[in-house]
Structures are given as C-alpha cells and as structure tokens.
Design a protein around this motif. Structure first.
Motif, PDB file in Angstrom:
ATOM      1  N   ALA A 100      -0.308  -4.630  -7.570  1.00 28.93           N
ATOM      2  CA  ALA A 100      -0.728  -5.719  -7.172  1.00 28.93           C
ATOM      3  C   ALA A 100      -2.052  -5.480  -6.156  1.00 28.93           C
ATOM      4  N   PHE A 109       5.815   5.837  -0.299  1.00 29.72           N
ATOM      5  CA  PHE A 109       6.263   6.548   1.109  1.00 29.72           C
ATOM      6  C   PHE A 109       5.802   5.191   2.019  1.00 29.72           C
ATOM      7  N   PHE A 150      -1.672   1.535   6.295  1.00 30.03           N
ATOM      8  CA  PHE A 150      -2.335   0.584   4.913  1.00 30.03           C
ATOM      9  C   PHE A 150      -3.113  -0.344   5.390  1.00 30.03           C
ATOM     10  N   MET A 151      -3.511  -0.142   6.544  1.00 35.44           N
ATOM     11  CA  MET A 151      -4.800  -0.852   7.378  1.00 35.44           C
ATOM     12  C   MET A 151      -5.048  -0.551   8.850  1.00 35.44           C
ATOM     13  N   GLY A 182       1.071  -1.110   0.096  1.00 35.59           N
ATOM     14  CA  GLY A 182      -0.074   0.191  -0.020  1.00 35.59           C
ATOM     15  C   GLY A 182       0.679   0.634   0.167  1.00 35.59           C
ATOM     16  N   ALA A 183       1.977   0.985  -0.810  1.00 32.58           N
ATOM     17  CA  ALA A 183       2.665   2.709  -0.745  1.00 32.58           C
ATOM     18  C   ALA A 183       2.323   3.231  -1.344  1.00 32.58           C
ATOM     19  N   ALA A 237      -2.728  -7.049  -2.625  1.00 29.04           N
ATOM     20  CA  ALA A 237      -2.210  -7.702  -1.133  1.00 29.04           C
ATOM     21  C   ALA A 237      -3.327  -8.407  -0.234  1.00 29.04           C
TER      22      ALA A 237
HETATM   23  C1  LIG Z   1      -4.004   6.112   2.464  1.00 31.00           C
HETATM   24  S1  LIG Z   1      -2.706   6.048   1.117  1.00 31.00           S
HETATM   25  C2  LIG Z   1      -1.440   5.257   2.017  1.00 31.00           C
HETATM   26  C3  LIG Z   1      -0.171   5.671   1.083  1.00 31.00           C
HETATM   27  C4  LIG Z   1       1.579   5.054   1.390  1.00 31.00           C
HETATM   28  N1  LIG Z   1       1.715   4.448   2.536  1.00 31.00           N
HETATM   29  C5  LIG Z   1       2.081   6.555   2.656  1.00 31.00           C
HETATM   30  O1  LIG Z   1       1.744   6.259   3.193  1.00 31.00           O
HETATM   31  O2  LIG Z   1       1.331   7.917   1.464  1.00 31.00           O
HETATM   32  C6  LIG Z   1      -3.418   3.766   1.239  1.00 31.00           C
HETATM   33  C7  LIG Z   1      -3.016   2.821  -0.181  1.00 31.00           C
HETATM   34  O3  LIG Z   1      -2.999   1.532  -0.422  1.00 31.00           O
HETATM   35  C8  LIG Z   1      -3.625   0.981  -1.154  1.00 31.00           C
HETATM   36  N2  LIG Z   1      -3.947  -0.459  -0.708  1.00 31.00           N
HETATM   37  C9  LIG Z   1      -5.555  -0.152  -0.049  1.00 31.00           C
HETATM   38  N3  LIG Z   1      -5.037  -1.426  -0.095  1.00 31.00           N
HETATM   39  C10 LIG Z   1      -4.106  -2.383  -0.963  1.00 31.00           C
HETATM   40  C11 LIG Z   1      -4.177  -4.146  -0.899  1.00 31.00           C
HETATM   41  N4  LIG Z   1      -5.524  -4.731  -0.078  1.00 31.00           N
HETATM   42  N5  LIG Z   1      -3.485  -4.080  -1.583  1.00 31.00           N
HETATM   43  C12 LIG Z   1      -3.028  -3.192  -2.546  1.00 31.00           C
HETATM   44  N6  LIG Z   1      -2.150  -2.045  -1.438  1.00 31.00           N
HETATM   45  C13 LIG Z   1      -3.869  -1.513  -1.194  1.00 31.00           C
HETATM   46  C14 LIG Z   1      -4.351   1.977  -2.067  1.00 31.00           C
HETATM   47  O4  LIG Z   1      -4.672   2.133  -3.037  1.00 31.00           O
HETATM   48  C15 LIG Z   1      -3.316   3.284  -1.342  1.00 31.00           C
HETATM   49  O5  LIG Z   1      -2.345   3.985  -2.500  1.00 31.00           O
END
Ligand SMILES: C[S@@+](CC[C@H](N)C(=O)[O-])C[C@H]1O[C@@H](n2cnc3c(N)ncnc32)[C@H](O)[C@@H]1O
Length: 217
Positions: free
Chosen positions: A128, A84, A150-151, A79-80, A130
């Motif tokens: 992808a 970042f 991320f979650m 969830g980059a 995850a």
């Molecule tokens: C709130 S953003 C945070 C982005 C970055 N990590 C930051 O802190 O600036 C969450 C990111 O997770 C991605 N995302 C959400 N669920 C995901 C999953 N299951 N697998 C991969 N990416 C995911 C979203 O598309 C989004 O870009």
C-alpha cells in the motif's frame, strides 16, 4: 560469515548498543539473512548485501531502537523496504504484532515469504501507499508507528499522526541528527510533542544515528 562469527558479532553489537535479545534471535536473524541474500540475488531489495553490513546496518540498527518500542503490542512500519526495522524488532519482541507497509510489491512479497519461512506469527505485509488516509488505504493504526529512511522529518511528522492510536507514539529513526531545538520546532509545527531523543552509533562502523520519539499534543 559462519555461525560462530555471526553470534559473536551480534552479541558484541547488542552489548555496544545496550540492548538484550533472547537466545532464539541470533539463529532467526541468520535465517532472515539467508532469505534476504537469496531473494536479493534475483530481485533488488537492498543495496546492502555484504553479510557484515547486513548484520550492522539492517539488523543491529533495527535492534538499536528496542528501548523505544518495548512495551507496545502493535507496531506499524511505514516504508519498510525489505523489512527494516520491523522484522528484527518482531524477532526480538515475540508478543509484538507488526504491520509492514511498502509501495513496492516485491518487497512485501519478500516480507511475507521471510515471515512464513521463519514461522513468524503476528507479521503482516501490506502492499500500500501511505498518504495519510489509513481507512481508505487499508492500513491499520498502531500503538507505535516507526520508519527508517522513509521521508524527510517534516513530511514524516505531517503524515504520522493519522496512523497512531490515541496515546500512541511516533518513532523516527534518523540518519542525520537534529538538535533538540530543531526537533521541538518540527514537533510544534505538527502539534506533536517530543518525548525523547537519543543519539547512538552503529557498533562497528561508528556511523551516527538518532532516534526521536513524538506523541500527539
Ligand atoms: C529508503 S527505503 C527504506 C526501507 C527500510 N525502511 C530501511 O530502512 O531499510 C524507503 C522505502 O519506502 C517506500 N515508500 C516510499 N514512499 C512510500 C509511501 N508513501 N508508502 C509506503 N511506502 C513508501 C519505498 O518503496 C522504499 O522501499
């Protein structure tokens, strides 16, 4: 923000966070910021667009977890988003191989373009989702798995172990600090162990953050 101010802010921010970066990192972060703002004018990658805020909330917050990542040779950032914390960590740790994963194609396109523009080796952007099945998703395991924003922690700790190599660690960057008891309870639910937990503040806004590290069993 001119070069001198960027350098001063980066140096004082790193000093406040207790981290050290090499002399190339400032100029590379400035180029990364220029790429990010150029892309963001056309495609929405991040809501953080003021240079001072990009420096503090994206760059310095990413560099704040250097102590938790240093020593690893592979890092997986799930969830980059726009890169970042993975991209600044790779800039500060040139020997680190970093895979950055996101479900949003334009974010991965940016990560690839930024890495190419900065001449970064060992950076892989992967479009992808995850869901806990790295083989079928084509997502490689790493020594260190990291995610920011991320979650929710319980969901993240449920997903994370599948992506960590044996003996590796999971680094959770948290906006809302958890107590030690909460972290221990969340870890126990997932058969994980808390290795460390550390609170810090962003150097200019004073915003509170926490970084917690977990390992299997
Ligand atoms: C709130 S953003 C945070 C982005 C970055 N990590 C930051 O802190 O600036 C969450 C990111 O997770 C991605 N995302 C959400 N669920 C995901 C999953 N299951 N697998 C991969 N990416 C995911 C979203 O598309 C989004 O870009």
């Amino acid at each position: 923000m001119d070069n001198a101010r960027f350098s001063d802010q980066l140096a004082s921010g790193c000093s406040a966070l207790g981290v050290t970066v090499g002399p190339d990192v400032g100029p590379q972060l400035q180029r990364l910021m220029a790429e990010l703002l150029k892309w963001n004018a056309k495609v929405n990658l991040t809501a953080i667009t003021a240079p001072e805020e990009v420096l503090e909330k994206h760059f310095l917050d990413s560099l704040a977890v250097l102590p938790e990542v240093t020593g690893a040779t592979s890092l997986l950032d799930l969830g980059a988003g726009a890169g970042f914390p993975g991209l600044p960590l790779r800039l500060a740790l040139p020997g680190l191989g970093v895979t950055l994963v996101d479900t949003v194609g334009k974010k991965i396109a940016f990560i690839k373009a930024a890495a190419a523009s900065l001449g970064l080796t060992g950076v892989r952007g992967l479009h992808a989702r995850a869901e806990g099945k790295p083989e079928t998703e084509g997502i490689p395991r790493a020594q260190v798995l990291i995610a920011r924003a991320f979650m929710d922690l319980p969901d993240w700790l449920g997903l994370a172990p599948a992506y960590v190599e044996e003996g590796g660690r999971v680094v959770a960057m948290l906006g809302k600090a958890q107590t030690d008891a909460e972290l221990q309870a969340r870890a126990a639910e997932r058969n994980l162990r808390v290795v460390s937990a550390r609170a810090y503040r962003l150097p200019f806004s004073g915003a509170e953050r926490q970084v917690a590290v977990f390992t299997k069993g």
